[in-house]
Design a protein around this motif. Structure first.
Motif, PDB file in Angstrom:
ATOM      1  N   ALA A  33      49.783  67.280  69.991  1.00  0.00           N
ATOM      2  CA  ALA A  33      51.244  67.337  70.087  1.00  0.00           C
ATOM      3  C   ALA A  33      51.728  67.916  71.412  1.00  0.00           C
ATOM      4  O   ALA A  33      52.865  67.682  71.819  1.00  0.00           O
ATOM      5  CB  ALA A  33      51.812  68.158  68.926  1.00  0.00           C
ATOM      6  N   SER A  60      50.801  70.731  66.141  1.00  0.00           N
ATOM      7  CA  SER A  60      52.256  70.753  66.353  1.00  0.00           C
ATOM      8  C   SER A  60      52.801  72.179  66.304  1.00  0.00           C
ATOM      9  O   SER A  60      53.906  72.438  66.786  1.00  0.00           O
ATOM     10  CB  SER A  60      52.972  69.871  65.325  1.00  0.00           C
ATOM     11  N   SER A  63      53.150  73.237  69.870  1.00  0.00           N
ATOM     12  CA  SER A  63      54.105  72.511  70.719  1.00  0.00           C
ATOM     13  C   SER A  63      55.530  72.890  70.349  1.00  0.00           C
ATOM     14  O   SER A  63      55.778  73.440  69.275  1.00  0.00           O
ATOM     15  CB  SER A  63      53.915  70.994  70.551  1.00  0.00           C
ATOM     16  N   THR A  68      58.547  67.693  69.899  1.00  0.00           N
ATOM     17  CA  THR A  68      57.716  66.928  68.963  1.00  0.00           C
ATOM     18  C   THR A  68      58.572  65.956  68.156  1.00  0.00           C
ATOM     19  O   THR A  68      58.173  64.806  67.924  1.00  0.00           O
ATOM     20  CB  THR A  68      56.945  67.874  68.028  1.00  0.00           C
ATOM     21  N   GLY A  84      54.189  65.135  62.629  1.00  0.00           N
ATOM     22  CA  GLY A  84      53.612  66.341  63.210  1.00  0.00           C
ATOM     23  C   GLY A  84      52.816  67.086  62.150  1.00  0.00           C
ATOM     24  O   GLY A  84      53.291  67.243  61.019  1.00  0.00           O
ATOM     25  N   SER A 276      54.982  72.485  75.260  1.00  0.00           N
ATOM     26  CA  SER A 276      54.795  71.037  75.340  1.00  0.00           C
ATOM     27  C   SER A 276      54.688  70.666  76.813  1.00  0.00           C
ATOM     28  O   SER A 276      55.631  70.884  77.574  1.00  0.00           O
ATOM     29  CB  SER A 276      55.959  70.295  74.688  1.00  0.00           C
TER      30      SER A 276
END
Length: 280
Positions: A33, A60, A63, A68, A84, A276
């Motif tokens: 992610a 996830s 992130s 996401t 996710g 991210s």
């Protein structure tokens, strides 16, 4: 930085995936992610064709949630569902069965019309090394059938794994593509551990990570390493982090290897917060 990492077992895996595709109803592709674009093997689209697919954005929790969600919206289409997940804790995995039922609705209706009640969906699991395939399979099967490791290249041979929710999973080893064209892709894969640290210059890699983070996540660096300010020079920031963490050798020199290993480990472990590195 030029990386050309395509061991023989990866070339073999690519052939096997293509040959075994006819045995499955759908494909579950697992990506990271934090680097959704870089952790996509471009061969997968070609290999899988129009086979129904679920893309799981693993890790996830590491992130940024809003980014996401943007990725999920961007990647979803008629033949692809996106979600996710966290394959270690199992968060989000309960949603896979409904997604699969949605994708395979016509198949299920045909089988029910023939009086078949206990429908088994066969699914192939694909993804690049160290993206979380084995953790996903173990969580789905609720036991440690697939080998797991924090280094790429642990899973080797194909195997079928049964679950209690009417899904059989075909495991495949992680594969990268023959040549990584983009330096950004190379770095993203190396930052997250998809490429073996052993073939990297670890100090150069950590310096590049600092260069990236000081632009988009300066506050995370300053907070984590208790820095009052950041320099525009990533090497100066690495020196500051080294001094704060006591990574100093005789003569007051910074122990760059120690700083590099620490920084990469803390980034990969989420200790710098949700990050991210790519946006849709």
């Amino acid at each position: 930085m030029a990386i050309n990492w395509f061991p023989g077992h990866m070339a073999k895996t690519r052939r096997e995936i293509k040959e075994n595709l006819k045995l499955v109803d759908a494909v579950i592709e697992i990506r990271d992610a934090r680097i959704v674009k870089s952790s996509k093997n471009p061969d997968v689209d070609d290999i899988c064709g129009n086979k129904p697919r679920i893309i799981l954005l693993n890790k996830s929790d590491l992130s940024e949630g809003s980014i996401t969600k943007e990725w999920i919206k961007s990647l979803s289409n008629e033949n692809i569902r996106v979600s996710g997940v966290n394959c270690i804790t199992g968060e989000g995995l309960k949603g896979i069965k409904p997604l699969l039922n949605d994708l395979l609705k016509e198949k299920h209706e045909r089988m029910k019309a023939k009086g078949i009640v206990n429908i088994i969906d066969r699914v192939m699991v694909v993804g690049i090394p160290n993206v979380g395939k084995s953790s996903f399979i173990n969580k789905m099967a609720k036991n440690n059938i697939a080998k797991t490791g924090d280094r790429p290249g642990v899973t080797r041979s194909r195997q079928w794994i049964k679950t209690k929710i009417g899904i059989e999973l075909m495991d495949t080893p992680g594969i990268l593509w023959p040549k990584l064209e983009s330096e950004e892709t190379q770095l993203n894969l190396a930052f997250t551990g998809a490429i073996k640290d052993e073939i990297m210059d670890i100090e150069e890699l950590a310096l590049n990570l600092i260069r990236r983070l000081q632009v988009d996540y300066a506050d995370r660096l300053m907070t984590r390493y208790k820095l009052n300010e950041l320099s525009e020079d990533p090497l100066e920031n690495m020196n500051s982090i080294g001094r704060k963490r006591g990574a100093v050798i005789s003569g007051g020199e910074i122990d760059y290897n120690r700083v590099s290993v620490m920084l990469l480990d803390e980034f990969r472990g989420g200790k710098l917060g949700a990050i991210s590195l790519e946006r849709p």
